[in-house]
Design an enzyme around this catalytic site. Structure first.
Site, PDB file in Angstrom:
ATOM      1  N   PRO A   2       0.829  -1.205   0.000  1.00 46.02           N
ATOM      2  CA  PRO A   2       0.000   0.000   0.000  1.00 46.02           C
ATOM      3  C   PRO A   2       0.871   1.266   0.000  1.00 46.02           C
ATOM      4  O   PRO A   2       1.864   1.332   0.712  1.00 46.02           O
ATOM      5  CB  PRO A   2      -0.783  -0.108   1.312  1.00 46.02           C
ATOM      6  CG  PRO A   2      -0.680  -1.523   1.734  1.00 46.02           C
ATOM      7  CD  PRO A   2       0.614  -2.033   1.181  1.00 46.02           C
ATOM      8  N   GLU A   3       0.517   2.217  -0.846  1.00 47.67           N
ATOM      9  CA  GLU A   3       1.245   3.492  -0.910  1.00 47.67           C
ATOM     10  C   GLU A   3       0.293   4.608  -0.464  1.00 47.67           C
ATOM     11  O   GLU A   3      -0.795   4.317   0.028  1.00 47.67           O
ATOM     12  CB  GLU A   3       1.761   3.706  -2.339  1.00 47.67           C
ATOM     13  CG  GLU A   3       2.699   2.573  -2.767  1.00 47.67           C
ATOM     14  CD  GLU A   3       3.244   2.723  -4.189  1.00 47.67           C
ATOM     15  OE1 GLU A   3       3.300   3.861  -4.707  1.00 47.67           O
ATOM     16  OE2 GLU A   3       3.607   1.694  -4.776  1.00 47.67           O
ATOM     17  N   LYS A  60       3.526   6.307   4.739  1.00 48.35           N
ATOM     18  CA  LYS A  60       2.658   5.123   4.618  1.00 48.35           C
ATOM     19  C   LYS A  60       2.203   4.630   5.988  1.00 48.35           C
ATOM     20  O   LYS A  60       1.728   3.510   6.131  1.00 48.35           O
ATOM     21  CB  LYS A  60       3.413   4.006   3.881  1.00 48.35           C
ATOM     22  CG  LYS A  60       3.808   4.384   2.456  1.00 48.35           C
ATOM     23  CD  LYS A  60       4.664   3.288   1.843  1.00 48.35           C
ATOM     24  CE  LYS A  60       5.249   3.730   0.508  1.00 48.35           C
ATOM     25  NZ  LYS A  60       6.254   2.766   0.029  1.00 48.35           N
ATOM     26  N   ARG A 280      14.955  -3.239  -7.431  1.00 48.17           N
ATOM     27  CA  ARG A 280      13.508  -3.138  -7.627  1.00 48.17           C
ATOM     28  C   ARG A 280      13.173  -3.212  -9.106  1.00 48.17           C
ATOM     29  O   ARG A 280      14.009  -2.931  -9.951  1.00 48.17           O
ATOM     30  CB  ARG A 280      12.993  -1.794  -7.075  1.00 48.17           C
ATOM     31  CG  ARG A 280      13.263  -1.564  -5.603  1.00 48.17           C
ATOM     32  CD  ARG A 280      12.472  -2.497  -4.707  1.00 48.17           C
ATOM     33  NE  ARG A 280      11.037  -2.286  -4.804  1.00 48.17           N
ATOM     34  CZ  ARG A 280      10.350  -1.481  -4.011  1.00 48.17           C
ATOM     35  NH1 ARG A 280      10.961  -0.824  -3.051  1.00 48.17           N
ATOM     36  NH2 ARG A 280       9.052  -1.339  -4.162  1.00 48.17           N
TER      37      ARG A 280
END
Ligand code: ZN
Length: 290
Positions: A2-3, A60, A280
């Site tokens: 979740p961002e 966050k 990433r």
């Protein structure tokens, strides 16, 4: 993970459902999820009879300001999300009482449950068990190094184009990594940095030193635009994230590149590419984003 848009969506839902409620009990089968205080019994003792006075977000992190000067922090990390409803224990497993979104398979990894004075429950569903929960004095939280080092909130009015340029002026690196660094800008991760850059037609590996004024302005505008739209749509739920009522966010229809490798770019038809850098993945259109 979740961002900003997902955490913001969670906050809005929680405000309606649990603000002003008092904790009466807590259950867990994965006590390590609570990092502060380290002893779960102590956590249990401290949270009981505390009332939720304010629910807010920083980066966050979900923060519940409680009575007696305490704050409860929840960082959902990879797969965690907070749900509100009612569950009952059936043969060792918590089952949602009502039919509906809480029965979604992604909402069934309940490892921490809070019980409120009105009979409602708030549960942390977390398939991979990476979430972080901390209970501490509000002052201690606000003065912690981790909190003080966080970059500005991109949706706040004070995050102006001049401010954006100023914070990038003494930084180095590739634009995607810079956007994802919480000490530079808070709340942006892999999903939204990918989407923001696709909108601007800028390659994720472009060095920020090489960005001209026009490109910087385009990135700045795209940050505001993409995050605002994602908040409005309740975040994305193609993976684990769900809203507090268990339902899905609606950003998925707007997701242009993140985890769409091999699919056609909606702007030019070229296949979306996935590359790795800095440990990433980055997703982009090799034709639009040069
Ligand atoms: Zn394209």
């Amino acid at each position: 993970m979740p961002e900003l848009p997902e955490v913001e969506t969670t906050i809005s839902g929680l405000k309606i459902k649990v603000l002003n409620r008092t904790f009466i009990d807590v259950w867990s089968d994965w006590k390590k999820i609570v990092k502060k205080p380290k002893n779960f019994k102590q956590f249990e003792k401290q949270i009981k009879n505390k009332k939720i006075k304010k629910i807010w977000r920083r980066a966050k992190n979900i923060i519940f300001d409680l009575s007696d000067g305490y704050s409860l922090l929840v960082h959902q990390k990879m797969t965690g999300h907070l749900l509100v409803g009612n569950w009952k224990l059936e043969t060792g497993k918590w089952e949602a009482i009502k039919e509906g979104p809480l029965k979604d398979p992604y909402n069934r990894f309940l490892h921490l449950i809070f019980f409120f004075d009105n009979g409602k429950m708030m549960a942390l569903s977390d398939a991979r068990k990476f979430a972080k929960v901390e209970l501490q004095k509000t002052d201690e939280l606000l003065n912690s190094k981790e909190f003080k080092n966080l970059g500005p909130e991109p949706l706040e009015k004070s995050f102006t184009f001049d401010k954006f340029k100023e914070i990038l002026s003494n930084k180095k690196g590739k634009i995607k990594q810079v956007l994802m660094n919480p000490e530079i800008i808070a709340g942006i991760g892999n999903i939204y940095s990918s989407e923001i850059l696709w909108q601007t037609k800028i390659h994720p590996e472009k060095s920020i030193a090489k960005l001209n004024e026009k490109e910087l302005k385009s990135i700045y505008n795209s940050i505001k635009k993409v995050l605002t739209l994602a908040v409005k749509l309740g975040g994305e739920s193609f993976s684990d994230y769900r809203k507090p009522d268990g339902s899905k966010g609606d950003f998925d229809t707007e997701r242009k590149v993140y985890r769409r490798e091999g699919q056609k770019c909606s702007r030019c038809g070229t296949k979306i590419k996935r590359i790795k850098f800095g440990g990433r993945s980055a997703f982009f259109c090799p034709n639009c984003q040069r």
